[in-house]
Design a protein around this motif. Sequence first.
Motif, short mmCIF file in Angstrom:
data_model
loop_
_atom_site.label_atom_id
_atom_site.label_comp_id
_atom_site.label_asym_id
_atom_site.label_seq_id
_atom_site.Cartn_x
_atom_site.Cartn_y
_atom_site.Cartn_z
N HIS A 414 34.26 32.89 25.10
CA HIS A 414 34.19 34.34 25.03
C HIS A 414 34.52 34.88 26.41
CE1 HIS A 414 31.95 35.29 21.11
NE2 HIS A 414 32.46 34.07 21.03
N ASP A 463 30.86 42.21 14.48
CA ASP A 463 31.20 43.51 15.06
C ASP A 463 30.50 43.59 16.39
OD1 ASP A 463 32.49 44.01 12.75
OD2 ASP A 463 30.96 45.32 11.90
N GLU A 464 31.25 43.75 17.42
CA GLU A 464 30.66 43.75 18.75
C GLU A 464 31.48 44.72 19.59
OE1 GLU A 464 30.10 40.66 22.52
OE2 GLU A 464 30.98 39.97 20.66
N LYS A 465 30.93 45.89 19.76
CA LYS A 465 31.68 46.90 20.50
C LYS A 465 31.87 46.44 21.94
CE LYS A 465 30.83 50.54 17.40
NZ LYS A 465 31.84 50.45 16.32
N ARG A 477 35.80 44.89 17.98
CA ARG A 477 35.41 43.49 17.81
C ARG A 477 36.28 42.61 18.69
NH1 ARG A 477 35.42 41.26 12.75
NH2 ARG A 477 34.56 43.15 11.88
#
Length: 485
Positions: A414, A463-465, A477
């Motif tokens: 990431h 979903d990850e702002k 995302r």
Amino acid sequence: MPKEGFVTSITRQSEDFSGWYNDVVLKAQLADYSPVRGCMIIRPYGYAIWESMQGELDRHIKATGHENVYFPLFVPRSLLEKEAEHVEGFNPQVAWVTHAGGKALDEWLAIRPTSEAIIADSVKDWIQSYRDLPLLMNLWNNVVRWEMRTRLFLRTTEFLWQEAHTFHATQEEAAEEVATGLECYRAVSEDWLAIPVIKGRKTDSEKFPGADWTWSIETMMRDRKALQAGTSHMLGQNFARAAGIEFLDRDNVRKNPFGTSWGYTTRMVGATVMVHGDDSGLVLPPNAAPVQVVIVPIFRKDEERAAVAEAIDRFQAALAGTPEGKAVRVKVDWRDESPGFKYNHWELRGVPFRMEVGPRDVAANQAMLVKRVDRSKEAVPLDRLAAELPARLKAYQAELFGRALEFRESNTFHVDTYQQLKDGLDGTGGFFMAPWCGDAKCEKQVNDETGATIRCIPFDSPDEKGKCMVCGRESERRVLFARAY
RNA sequence: CGGGGUGUGGCGCAGUCUGGCAGCGCGCAUGCUUUGGGAGCAUGAGGUCGCGGGUUCGAAUCCCGCCGCCCCGACCA
């Protein structure tokens, strides 16, 4: 000949992955180059692997209600050019037949790069009513795409594949079909080839020419690069409209059906090589291995040979005593070569288990069982081995999948900034989950500057702002970036 | 198409600079001895040196032209 053991004369995977890949494909006799630029000859061992995955995929395709059909190799130019985005996307890659029967053709014939156009044209008379839908067809065939650079199995001018083509009354149903196709591919890749996949949606710039949107499965090779393993397209009403397909729906209104298409190719033979192989050559998942167990007899004198042969006969008879055992693909290598030669021969070809049966083993009523993937060696009583072999093959299959999954996960990172992506690509390589705003300009900038592309927008990414790592705008995302084949 | 490399028995190569019998290793065939990690010895088969032209008494080698293939990029399953 060098005697430090195991297979030599293959380029080391860690030194030159491409050189290693070519060596393995050629020396394991999966394929050969042909007199025609970019085209390959698939040799018996390679074709057997293809047939294995083909058979499994065909079962999935039929189980989900599709029927096999055939459409012609040639596509009249006028048909190929009906769907504007499609023709624009494929034209540079099409091979044309301009002459036949000793004269120039009035209308050029394309050698199919894919069959959407000719199928849409052909089925327009088959679809009159909503009762004629869905129409679920599948083709096993060859297609030709004039690629600039080719590589055995991964990208050849001509390749073998399966292309499914379906027509539906509603968009919802077509969308479900896209998912059905992709699930077939996941199943074959993961459960048959032991290749873990990431399902996701392609960005607009990577979608199929003529589709509304494209889903794919993405896989990681052992050099940490990505390989697109299968695609499933929502064609919407594009081809139906271009070909003039209409049906009368139950509300008595004429409508264009919604289409899908999805394809899976001989590329997956290359993927199997690149996901599991090592410095000694192929490592095949048992399900797809033409030979699952090779027995190497060892003897000096004739009476030893006879005793070894007798022990092998008894083993095979015991193995055939159960349905699962009978299904195991066993080969006894009686060739007049030394045992060491045979070990190397079958290791290069990725056979999951090797059984050595010599005088010492016969005396102990056992065999030496060697596992290709880790070369672990154990003495196992013959009766027990006959009973356990099916389960051991199953465990081996699972082990390969687990190993590949672990490799992918430990090489997936990431990242939040563009610099982190660049450092990662230039360092370890791998898959990078990074925030992206959705703008094609940012996508292109990353590709231009790093060579990496957005492989897909994975379905399971939460979903990850965040902030787009390129422009800093809002991102909904993370998406998957990687260098790819 | 741009950049780089390379074409010599089936495979890998040497020989090309400095023109003079086409060689080596592997593989292949036959025989004998071997066989628990690519066996040894002996005998043998296999080549228009990528193609076309030129120079020369003589060209794999020098000159001109063409073609194929491989790697890197753009394109792509």
